[in-house]
Design a protein around this motif. Structure first.
Motif, PDB file in Angstrom:
ATOM      1  N   MET A   1     -22.683   0.912 -12.513  1.00  0.00           N
ATOM      2  CA  MET A   1     -21.631   0.438 -11.647  1.00  0.00           C
ATOM      3  C   MET A   1     -21.361  -1.028 -11.989  1.00  0.00           C
ATOM      4  N   HIS A   2     -20.088  -1.361 -12.097  1.00  0.00           N
ATOM      5  CA  HIS A   2     -19.694  -2.721 -12.425  1.00  0.00           C
ATOM      6  C   HIS A   2     -19.511  -3.536 -11.153  1.00  0.00           C
ATOM      7  N   ALA A   3     -19.656  -4.834 -11.274  1.00  0.00           N
ATOM      8  CA  ALA A   3     -19.488  -5.729 -10.131  1.00  0.00           C
ATOM      9  C   ALA A   3     -18.046  -5.739  -9.638  1.00  0.00           C
ATOM     10  N   SER A   4     -17.085  -5.589 -10.552  1.00  0.00           N
ATOM     11  CA  SER A   4     -15.682  -5.605 -10.133  1.00  0.00           C
ATOM     12  C   SER A   4     -15.339  -4.398  -9.275  1.00  0.00           C
ATOM     13  N   ALA A   5     -15.966  -3.254  -9.509  1.00  0.00           N
ATOM     14  CA  ALA A   5     -15.712  -2.072  -8.695  1.00  0.00           C
ATOM     15  C   ALA A   5     -16.199  -2.287  -7.267  1.00  0.00           C
ATOM     16  N   THR A   6     -17.301  -2.989  -7.101  1.00  0.00           N
ATOM     17  CA  THR A   6     -17.826  -3.275  -5.775  1.00  0.00           C
ATOM     18  C   THR A   6     -16.885  -4.203  -5.017  1.00  0.00           C
ATOM     19  N   PHE A   7     -16.378  -5.232  -5.669  1.00  0.00           N
ATOM     20  CA  PHE A   7     -15.472  -6.172  -5.009  1.00  0.00           C
ATOM     21  C   PHE A   7     -14.116  -5.535  -4.709  1.00  0.00           C
ATOM     22  N   ASP A   8     -13.645  -4.646  -5.568  1.00  0.00           N
ATOM     23  CA  ASP A   8     -12.359  -3.991  -5.326  1.00  0.00           C
ATOM     24  C   ASP A   8     -12.395  -3.151  -4.058  1.00  0.00           C
ATOM     25  N   SER A   9     -13.471  -2.426  -3.831  1.00  0.00           N
ATOM     26  CA  SER A   9     -13.546  -1.599  -2.626  1.00  0.00           C
ATOM     27  C   SER A   9     -13.746  -2.455  -1.379  1.00  0.00           C
ATOM     28  N   ALA A  10     -14.377  -3.614  -1.526  1.00  0.00           N
ATOM     29  CA  ALA A  10     -14.588  -4.490  -0.374  1.00  0.00           C
ATOM     30  C   ALA A  10     -13.298  -5.185   0.042  1.00  0.00           C
ATOM     31  N   LEU A  11     -12.389  -5.425  -0.892  1.00  0.00           N
ATOM     32  CA  LEU A  11     -11.153  -6.128  -0.581  1.00  0.00           C
ATOM     33  C   LEU A  11     -10.019  -5.217  -0.147  1.00  0.00           C
ATOM     34  N   SER A  12     -10.131  -3.941  -0.395  1.00  0.00           N
ATOM     35  CA  SER A  12      -9.062  -3.022  -0.006  1.00  0.00           C
ATOM     36  C   SER A  12      -9.107  -2.789   1.500  1.00  0.00           C
ATOM     37  N   PRO A  13      -7.948  -2.752   2.156  1.00  0.00           N
ATOM     38  CA  PRO A  13      -7.947  -2.562   3.609  1.00  0.00           C
ATOM     39  C   PRO A  13      -8.440  -1.172   3.989  1.00  0.00           C
ATOM     40  N   ALA A  14      -9.199  -1.111   5.065  1.00  0.00           N
ATOM     41  CA  ALA A  14      -9.746   0.164   5.525  1.00  0.00           C
ATOM     42  C   ALA A  14      -8.742   0.923   6.382  1.00  0.00           C
ATOM     43  N   PHE A  15      -7.763   0.234   6.947  1.00  0.00           N
ATOM     44  CA  PHE A  15      -6.772   0.880   7.800  1.00  0.00           C
ATOM     45  C   PHE A  15      -5.446   0.152   7.692  1.00  0.00           C
ATOM     46  N   GLU A  16      -4.411   0.828   8.074  1.00  0.00           N
ATOM     47  CA  GLU A  16      -3.061   0.264   8.084  1.00  0.00           C
ATOM     48  C   GLU A  16      -2.738  -0.222   9.495  1.00  0.00           C
ATOM     49  N   PRO A  17      -2.095  -1.381   9.651  1.00  0.00           N
ATOM     50  CA  PRO A  17      -1.714  -1.836  10.993  1.00  0.00           C
ATOM     51  C   PRO A  17      -0.666  -0.908  11.610  1.00  0.00           C
ATOM     52  N   VAL A  18      -0.763  -0.717  12.904  1.00  0.00           N
ATOM     53  CA  VAL A  18       0.141   0.173  13.628  1.00  0.00           C
ATOM     54  C   VAL A  18       1.201  -0.672  14.323  1.00  0.00           C
ATOM     55  N   SER A  19       2.453  -0.299  14.164  1.00  0.00           N
ATOM     56  CA  SER A  19       3.515  -1.026  14.855  1.00  0.00           C
ATOM     57  C   SER A  19       3.612  -0.519  16.293  1.00  0.00           C
ATOM     58  N   ILE A  20       3.855  -1.454  17.217  1.00  0.00           N
ATOM     59  CA  ILE A  20       3.971  -1.114  18.633  1.00  0.00           C
ATOM     60  C   ILE A  20       5.450  -1.096  18.994  1.00  0.00           C
ATOM     61  N   PRO A  21       5.959   0.023  19.480  1.00  0.00           N
ATOM     62  CA  PRO A  21       7.367   0.093  19.853  1.00  0.00           C
ATOM     63  C   PRO A  21       7.693  -0.854  21.013  1.00  0.00           C
ATOM     64  N   VAL A  22       8.880  -1.411  21.008  1.00  0.00           N
ATOM     65  CA  VAL A  22       9.306  -2.346  22.050  1.00  0.00           C
ATOM     66  C   VAL A  22       9.281  -1.681  23.415  1.00  0.00           C
ATOM     67  N   ARG A  23       9.592  -0.408  23.468  1.00  0.00           N
ATOM     68  CA  ARG A  23       9.640   0.291  24.757  1.00  0.00           C
ATOM     69  C   ARG A  23       8.259   0.374  25.406  1.00  0.00           C
ATOM     70  N   GLU A  24       7.181   0.321  24.609  1.00  0.00           N
ATOM     71  CA  GLU A  24       5.837   0.287  25.181  1.00  0.00           C
ATOM     72  C   GLU A  24       5.406  -1.137  25.514  1.00  0.00           C
ATOM     73  N   LEU A  25       5.959  -2.114  24.846  1.00  0.00           N
ATOM     74  CA  LEU A  25       5.593  -3.511  25.058  1.00  0.00           C
ATOM     75  C   LEU A  25       6.393  -4.148  26.198  1.00  0.00           C
ATOM     76  N   LEU A  26       7.577  -3.673  26.451  1.00  0.00           N
ATOM     77  CA  LEU A  26       8.476  -4.276  27.431  1.00  0.00           C
ATOM     78  C   LEU A  26       7.899  -4.330  28.852  1.00  0.00           C
ATOM     79  N   PRO A  27       7.291  -3.272  29.391  1.00  0.00           N
ATOM     80  CA  PRO A  27       6.737  -3.388  30.748  1.00  0.00           C
ATOM     81  C   PRO A  27       5.662  -4.471  30.856  1.00  0.00           C
ATOM     82  N   TRP A  28       4.846  -4.622  29.830  1.00  0.00           N
ATOM     83  CA  TRP A  28       3.809  -5.659  29.849  1.00  0.00           C
ATOM     84  C   TRP A  28       4.426  -7.051  29.739  1.00  0.00           C
ATOM     85  N   ALA A  29       5.488  -7.180  28.979  1.00  0.00           N
ATOM     86  CA  ALA A  29       6.171  -8.468  28.871  1.00  0.00           C
ATOM     87  C   ALA A  29       6.814  -8.844  30.204  1.00  0.00           C
TER      88      ALA A  29
END
Length: 74
Positions: A1-29
């Motif tokens: 196993m190469h060192a670059s393969a270890t760093f590549d997996s550590a830097l890749s995001p584990a999840f994608e950010p979820v967008s919050i619809p305005v209609r769900e945010l509006l009552p809290w605002a």
């Protein structure tokens, strides 16, 4: 196993950010805005003729906050 393969997996995001619809945010605002306006009323206006409470308890409780925010009180 190469060192670059270890760093590549550590830097890749584990999840994608979820967008919050305005209609769900509006009552809290709206709720947050109402709380903010209520706090500004009690800190800035609750004194004298426009007071809801006839005692000075609210004024004395928020007295230092009034000076911090630049509201005159005496």
């Amino acid at each position: 196993m190469h060192a670059s393969a270890t760093f590549d997996s550590a830097l890749s995001p584990a999840f994608e950010p979820v967008s919050i619809p305005v209609r769900e945010l509006l009552p809290w605002a709206i709720f947050g805005s109402i709380l903010l306006l209520l706090a500004i009323y009690f800190v800035g206006v609750e004194e004298g003729a426009a007071a809801i409470f006839n005692t000075m308890y609210v004024h004395e409780f928020v007295h230092d906050g009034r000076h911090l925010l630049g509201f005159p009180c005496h």
